[in-house]
Write a protein that holds these residues in place. Structure first.
Motif: not given
Ligand code: ADP
Ligand code: MG
Length: 202
Positions: A8, A10-11, A13-14, A147-148, A186-188
């Motif tokens: 979805q 905001g998960t 993906k980009s 945030i985005r 978790g973190s990126i």
């Protein structure tokens, strides 16, 4: 090689698609990134606008047709040339999004969506070499979307019950299509490591 990262808004993906692209590029591989349904292709972007931004309140079936049209454009113009040269295509989303949003969410027959996509796109589109679904709790997604700062997409702003249907859809889609579910809370870097582990082996 064709890799899909689904999930979805905001998960993350980009973010992950970009990291993977850099990772393979550094190895000297030919790699292209796709963002369904608009990506870097103006005609696909216009189709996306038609569905999401013009306030037409299109029929769900029309949405399915327009998303599929955007996929045909992206696949033929961006993915296929790179795959033919033995390169790597990394895509945020594919038609599983339409199964989740228009199928489970808006109530379009899922077999109709699958049949249409199969008619219009080749086998490889349908069966990526790797398929991931990123999942995070709703609250985290909402924080990331905020945030985005990007305006939320029309489908994301729909009623709570629609959102609940889409949420419930992704685990089913993962099971039906044998996709790897990645806990993306978790973190990126942690999420990237989890994806790489599947791609490269432990
Ligand atoms: P998507 O493409 O799935 O909508 P994005 O990759 O645009 O999601 O990420 C949404 C926002 O969350 C961005 O601001 C991004 O920097 C941030 N973000 C992405 N992944 C993470 C993560 N693992 N932890 C914290 N923030 C993240
Ligand atoms: Mg994105």
């Amino acid at each position: 090689m064709y890799i899909v990262i689904e999930g979805q808004d905001g998960t993350g993906k980009s973010t992950q698609v970009e990291l993977l692209k850099d990772y393979y590029q550094k190895q000297g591989k030919k790699v292209v990134m796709m963002e369904e349904p608009d990506g870097d292709l103006p005609q696909a972007h216009d189709l996306h606008d038609l569905i999401l931004s013009r306030g037409y309140h299109l029929e769900s079936l029309t949405n399915v047709l327009l998303f599929t049209a955007a996929r045909v454009e992206l696949w033929k113009k961006i993915a296929e040339p790179v795959l033919k040269e033995g390169g790597i295509v990394i895509s945020a989303r594919n038609y599983w999004s339409t199964l989740a949003y228009q199928g489970y969410g808006e109530g379009v027959s899922r077999s109709k969506i699958i049949r249409l996509t199969k008619e219009m796109l080749p086998e490889h589109y349908f069966k990526p070499d790797y398929g991931f679904i990123l999942t995070v709790p709703d609250q985290v997604r909402e924080e990331r979307q905020a945030i985005r700062g990007k305006a939320m997409e029309t489908f994301e702003m729909k009623r709570h019950d629609f959102q609940a249907k889409v949420n419930a859809a992704y685990p089913k889609i993962a099971k039906d299509f044998n996709l790897t579910i990645v806990d993306a809370s978790g973190s990126i870097e942690e999420v990237f490591e989890a994806i790489k582990k599947v791609l490269l082996g432990p």
